[in-house]
Design a protein around this motif. Structure first.
Motif: not given
Length: 236
Positions: A126-141
């Motif tokens: 199984v592969l798991i993980g969360g690629p960086p979200c700063q560019a997607y998040s509402l706060v980041g945008r």
């Protein structure tokens, strides 16, 4: 008694952060899963990642072996000069790695570890993980809109999921779990929804990486509703 490492399903955790997603898998009773390697670039998150790997290794050893972990966390004491404890710390350091995915040398090290553990389409893992979200998040945008020279197309964080995709295409996990933030659904790059691109790429990793599509793709299931995405078709 938990399952031994031979019977446990291996897990690779990418963009692991401090290891929250991995904790969910590794906290299940009887150890049905075993993290073989986790990768995180931030040194503070990596320190937590390694500490929790140390905890799991000591827990599997049983008895009073967890005491050094609690002493380290609560009292800040140094690890005892005990061969078993030092070996457990070395194993944790080999499992939890501070890597910058996308860097050629770090990618090569990750690949070597995956191959060393025999992971591939003939072995369930199984592969798991969360690629960086700063560019997607509402706060980041919101923050990015305040930068006059910001261009989404030039923000490499939008495309780090392709490092995750590279592993999927090359080693074919039986299952993968990718988490991200709410804002990803509405995030756009070049006028196109980035989430649509991610779904298309994950469902057909051969096509997405420029390889001949000679293998089956993946069905992408949402964990919050009944939507399924499969080779360009959204199913209810």
């Amino acid at each position: 008694m938990g399952m031994n490492s031979r019977n446990s399903i291996p897990i690779v955790d990418l963009f692991a952060g401090p290891g929250g997603l991995g904790e969910g898998f590794s906290s299940l009773p009887r150890d049905p899963f075993r993290i073989v390697v986790s990768a995180e670039m931030d040194k503070h998150a990596h320190a937590t990642l390694r500490l929790r790997a140390f905890y799991r290794i000591l827990r599997r050893m049983g008895g009073d072996m967890l005491r050094p972990y609690y002493d380290l966390c609560n009292l800040g004491t140094l690890l005892p000069d005990d061969l078993a404890i030092q070996s457990a710390w070395a194993e944790a350091s080999s499992e939890a790695l501070q890597l910058t995915l996308g860097n050629a040398d770090d990618n090569a090290l990750l690949d070597a570890i995956i191959r060393k553990n025999g992971l591939g389409e003939t072995m369930p893992w199984v592969l798991i993980g969360g690629p960086p979200c700063q560019a997607y998040s509402l706060v980041g945008r919101s923050r990015n809109r305040g930068k006059t020279d910001y261009r989404p197309e030039e923000d490499h964080r939008h495309f780090l999921y392709r490092e995750y995709l590279r592993i999927i295409q090359k080693y074919r996990p039986a299952v993968f779990v990718m988490e991200n933030v709410k804002g990803i659904l509405s995030s756009k790059v070049g006028g196109e929804h980035i989430f649509h691109s991610i779904l298309n790429d994950l469902s057909d990793p051969d096509r997405a990486t420029g390889k001949a599509s000679c293998q089956l793709g993946y069905r992408i299931h949402s964990l919050s509703n009944d939507v399924v995405f499969e080779r360009g078709a959204m199913l209810g």
